[in-house]
Design a protein around this motif. Sequence first.
Motif, PDB file in Angstrom:
ATOM      1  N   ILE A 130      -7.447  -5.618 -24.906  1.00 57.65           N
ATOM      2  CA  ILE A 130      -6.976  -5.283 -23.559  1.00 57.65           C
ATOM      3  C   ILE A 130      -6.570  -6.544 -22.798  1.00 57.65           C
ATOM      4  CG2 ILE A 130      -7.631  -4.227 -21.350  1.00 57.65           C
ATOM      5  CD1 ILE A 130      -9.596  -2.481 -22.900  1.00 57.65           C
ATOM      6  N   GLN A 131      -7.221  -7.655 -23.077  1.00 60.16           N
ATOM      7  CA  GLN A 131      -6.912  -8.895 -22.358  1.00 60.16           C
ATOM      8  C   GLN A 131      -5.458  -9.321 -22.590  1.00 60.16           C
ATOM      9  OE1 GLN A 131      -8.570 -12.831 -23.571  1.00 60.16           O
ATOM     10  NE2 GLN A 131      -9.634 -12.756 -21.605  1.00 60.16           N
ATOM     11  N   ARG A 132      -4.991  -9.194 -23.811  1.00 63.58           N
ATOM     12  CA  ARG A 132      -3.596  -9.555 -24.115  1.00 63.58           C
ATOM     13  C   ARG A 132      -2.631  -8.599 -23.434  1.00 63.58           C
ATOM     14  NH1 ARG A 132      -3.421  -9.583 -30.384  1.00 63.58           N
ATOM     15  NH2 ARG A 132      -1.196  -9.883 -30.024  1.00 63.58           N
ATOM     16  N   LEU A 133      -2.967  -7.305 -23.406  1.00 60.89           N
ATOM     17  CA  LEU A 133      -2.126  -6.343 -22.686  1.00 60.89           C
ATOM     18  C   LEU A 133      -2.057  -6.701 -21.213  1.00 60.89           C
ATOM     19  CD1 LEU A 133      -0.613  -3.640 -22.304  1.00 60.89           C
ATOM     20  CD2 LEU A 133      -2.859  -2.537 -22.087  1.00 60.89           C
ATOM     21  N   TYR A 134      -3.199  -7.048 -20.627  1.00 61.45           N
ATOM     22  CA  TYR A 134      -3.242  -7.418 -19.207  1.00 61.45           C
ATOM     23  C   TYR A 134      -2.357  -8.640 -18.944  1.00 61.45           C
ATOM     24  CZ  TYR A 134      -4.963  -9.327 -14.813  1.00 61.45           C
ATOM     25  OH  TYR A 134      -5.033  -9.851 -13.539  1.00 61.45           O
ATOM     26  N   ALA A 135      -2.455  -9.659 -19.791  1.00 56.04           N
ATOM     27  CA  ALA A 135      -1.681 -10.883 -19.594  1.00 56.04           C
ATOM     28  C   ALA A 135      -0.182 -10.584 -19.603  1.00 56.04           C
ATOM     29  CB  ALA A 135      -2.032 -11.908 -20.669  1.00 56.04           C
ATOM     30  N   ASP A 136       0.258  -9.765 -20.551  1.00 58.77           N
ATOM     31  CA  ASP A 136       1.679  -9.436 -20.622  1.00 58.77           C
ATOM     32  C   ASP A 136       2.103  -8.566 -19.440  1.00 58.77           C
ATOM     33  OD1 ASP A 136       1.943 -10.925 -22.876  1.00 58.77           O
ATOM     34  OD2 ASP A 136       2.258  -9.248 -24.248  1.00 58.77           O
ATOM     35  N   ALA A 137       1.258  -7.622 -19.066  1.00 62.29           N
ATOM     36  CA  ALA A 137       1.603  -6.734 -17.949  1.00 62.29           C
ATOM     37  C   ALA A 137       1.713  -7.495 -16.640  1.00 62.29           C
ATOM     38  CB  ALA A 137       0.565  -5.618 -17.830  1.00 62.29           C
ATOM     39  N   MET A 138       0.879  -8.518 -16.474  1.00 63.94           N
ATOM     40  CA  MET A 138       0.855  -9.301 -15.236  1.00 63.94           C
ATOM     41  C   MET A 138       1.706 -10.561 -15.336  1.00 63.94           C
ATOM     42  SD  MET A 138      -1.107  -7.374 -13.412  1.00 63.94           S
ATOM     43  CE  MET A 138      -1.718  -8.324 -12.021  1.00 63.94           C
ATOM     44  N   LYS A 139       2.350 -10.743 -16.512  1.00 61.76           N
ATOM     45  CA  LYS A 139       3.202 -11.916 -16.752  1.00 61.76           C
ATOM     46  C   LYS A 139       2.423 -13.216 -16.564  1.00 61.76           C
ATOM     47  CE  LYS A 139       7.602  -9.665 -15.706  1.00 61.76           C
ATOM     48  NZ  LYS A 139       7.050  -8.310 -15.909  1.00 61.76           N
ATOM     49  N   LEU A 140       1.264 -13.280 -17.206  1.00 62.72           N
ATOM     50  CA  LEU A 140       0.399 -14.455 -17.162  1.00 62.72           C
ATOM     51  C   LEU A 140       0.307 -15.055 -18.550  1.00 62.72           C
ATOM     52  CD1 LEU A 140      -2.532 -12.996 -15.022  1.00 62.72           C
ATOM     53  CD2 LEU A 140      -0.740 -14.550 -14.220  1.00 62.72           C
ATOM     54  N   SER A 141      -0.016 -16.342 -18.618  1.00 60.22           N
ATOM     55  CA  SER A 141      -0.267 -16.991 -19.897  1.00 60.22           C
ATOM     56  C   SER A 141      -1.734 -17.387 -19.957  1.00 60.22           C
ATOM     57  CB  SER A 141       0.616 -18.233 -20.067  1.00 60.22           C
ATOM     58  OG  SER A 141       0.350 -19.174 -19.057  1.00 60.22           O
ATOM     59  N   GLY A 142      -2.254 -17.492 -21.162  1.00 60.11           N
ATOM     60  CA  GLY A 142      -3.644 -17.897 -21.306  1.00 60.11           C
ATOM     61  C   GLY A 142      -4.601 -16.743 -21.064  1.00 60.11           C
ATOM     62  N   GLN A 143      -5.867 -17.084 -20.956  1.00 55.52           N
ATOM     63  CA  GLN A 143      -6.911 -16.076 -20.813  1.00 55.52           C
ATOM     64  C   GLN A 143      -7.264 -15.863 -19.349  1.00 55.52           C
ATOM     65  OE1 GLN A 143      -9.843 -18.035 -23.277  1.00 55.52           O
ATOM     66  NE2 GLN A 143      -9.297 -16.812 -25.055  1.00 55.52           N
ATOM     67  N   THR A 144      -7.647 -14.655 -19.018  1.00 54.85           N
ATOM     68  CA  THR A 144      -8.057 -14.300 -17.663  1.00 54.85           C
ATOM     69  C   THR A 144      -9.452 -13.709 -17.720  1.00 54.85           C
ATOM     70  OG1 THR A 144      -5.761 -13.809 -17.044  1.00 54.85           O
ATOM     71  CG2 THR A 144      -7.502 -12.933 -15.620  1.00 54.85           C
ATOM     72  N   ALA A 145     -10.311 -14.125 -16.814  1.00 56.86           N
ATOM     73  CA  ALA A 145     -11.655 -13.575 -16.758  1.00 56.86           C
ATOM     74  C   ALA A 145     -11.597 -12.118 -16.311  1.00 56.86           C
ATOM     75  CB  ALA A 145     -12.523 -14.386 -15.800  1.00 56.86           C
ATOM     76  N   LEU A 146     -12.526 -11.321 -16.807  1.00 56.59           N
ATOM     77  CA  LEU A 146     -12.571  -9.905 -16.447  1.00 56.59           C
ATOM     78  C   LEU A 146     -12.688  -9.725 -14.934  1.00 56.59           C
ATOM     79  CD1 LEU A 146     -12.841  -6.897 -17.150  1.00 56.59           C
ATOM     80  CD2 LEU A 146     -15.288  -7.299 -17.532  1.00 56.59           C
ATOM     81  N   LYS A 147     -13.534 -10.509 -14.303  1.00 61.14           N
ATOM     82  CA  LYS A 147     -13.734 -10.400 -12.858  1.00 61.14           C
ATOM     83  C   LYS A 147     -12.446 -10.698 -12.101  1.00 61.14           C
ATOM     84  CE  LYS A 147     -17.182 -11.698  -9.383  1.00 61.14           C
ATOM     85  NZ  LYS A 147     -18.381 -12.543  -9.114  1.00 61.14           N
ATOM     86  N   THR A 148     -11.674 -11.667 -12.584  1.00 60.35           N
ATOM     87  CA  THR A 148     -10.400 -12.008 -11.955  1.00 60.35           C
ATOM     88  C   THR A 148      -9.400 -10.862 -12.094  1.00 60.35           C
ATOM     89  OG1 THR A 148     -10.763 -14.351 -12.443  1.00 60.35           O
ATOM     90  CG2 THR A 148      -8.506 -13.684 -11.938  1.00 60.35           C
ATOM     91  N   ALA A 149      -9.371 -10.247 -13.276  1.00 62.31           N
ATOM     92  CA  ALA A 149      -8.470  -9.115 -13.492  1.00 62.31           C
ATOM     93  C   ALA A 149      -8.836  -7.953 -12.574  1.00 62.31           C
ATOM     94  CB  ALA A 149      -8.529  -8.678 -14.952  1.00 62.31           C
ATOM     95  N   MET A 150     -10.124  -7.721 -12.393  1.00 62.53           N
ATOM     96  CA  MET A 150     -10.556  -6.651 -11.492  1.00 62.53           C
ATOM     97  C   MET A 150     -10.086  -6.924 -10.064  1.00 62.53           C
ATOM     98  SD  MET A 150     -14.446  -6.057 -12.894  1.00 62.53           S
ATOM     99  CE  MET A 150     -14.905  -5.072 -11.454  1.00 62.53           C
ATOM    100  N   GLU A 151     -10.227  -8.154  -9.624  1.00 64.88           N
ATOM    101  CA  GLU A 151      -9.797  -8.507  -8.266  1.00 64.88           C
ATOM    102  C   GLU A 151      -8.294  -8.295  -8.110  1.00 64.88           C
ATOM    103  OE1 GLU A 151      -9.608 -12.402  -5.298  1.00 64.88           O
ATOM    104  OE2 GLU A 151     -10.924 -12.425  -7.046  1.00 64.88           O
TER     105      GLU A 151
END
Length: 329
Positions: A130-151
């Motif tokens: 899911i983390q990779r899907l989130y990064a592509d959906a949000m047009k981000l590179s690298g890893q994102t913390a779960l808490k940051t994605a929730m915010e």
Amino acid sequence: MQFIVLDLEWNQPVSYQSAAYRKVGDSLLFEVIQIGAAKLNEKLEIVDTISVLICPTHYLTIHPRVKRMTGLSMDVLGDAPAFPEAMTAFADWCGGDCAFLTWGCDDVSVLKQNMDFFRVEQELPKMYDIQRLYADAMKLSGQTALKTAMEALGIEPDEQRSFHNAENDAYYTAQVLQKLPDPMAVLKYEEQPRKLSHNDRRSRFRATSMVPSVKAALESDALTAPRCPTCNQPTELSTELVPQAVGKYVALSRCKHHGLMFVKARFALLPDGQKGMHLSVLPANRQTKAYVHTKELQYQLKRKRGDYDSVDVENLEGALSTNMPFEDA
């Protein structure tokens, strides 16, 4: 088919000189102590959650960092089943036709290593990130913390569900998936377990970008104005980029909208001769703020003594050496 959003908590050796680690070596770098999961139906609705505690059989001393973050201790885990019995109970709960969804690839790798070590012969279902899907959906590179994605997605944490609890983190990860514009696209991001090794860190280094030189990277916009992981806007450095060790730099930066950020940049010489950089920008907390300020004071003192006068920032020999397989902040 059901989707099982999976999260793990695991223990690790207190020291790589310990008798426990010398006995098992790289065959068991992390010992799972909690399996948490949320079960989703075909509409991606959460229909059930589970927490399975596991009593460690090799790393019997809970690492202080693990204990601090998870609240798990041998007092809590002592009466829990061992890993094979816990996996049987978890598999029964999952049912037959399912797929595993995780936040990042670490959980599937740790799970597979534990299954191999304890000779658990259950067949793992297909696993997706899911983390990779989130990064592509949000047009981000690298890893994102779960808490940051929730915010970023406007998901409020539940006061009754603390982070770093496998069941709760799985529940939150499921909520992140539900909020994404095309959650079923997660099936494009299949994950395979990777081999874990204490010694071979080079194979686990994941560069977020290639750089012509360390000096050029340190002067680039990516590090002088690192982007906020929530709004993707440039932030302003609150400290200088402080050398932490060979090829490692930390700093604090401030986003006008989302406050103070913890910036960590790591450089490594890759097998093909190129220099890679792994950059992470995460919301700062009390510990990371104190950590950076401590490193900043140490750096200022060492610089006054002249310790850095002859340091070649381009020399990355030893940049991937560490005492722990996965580093703290």
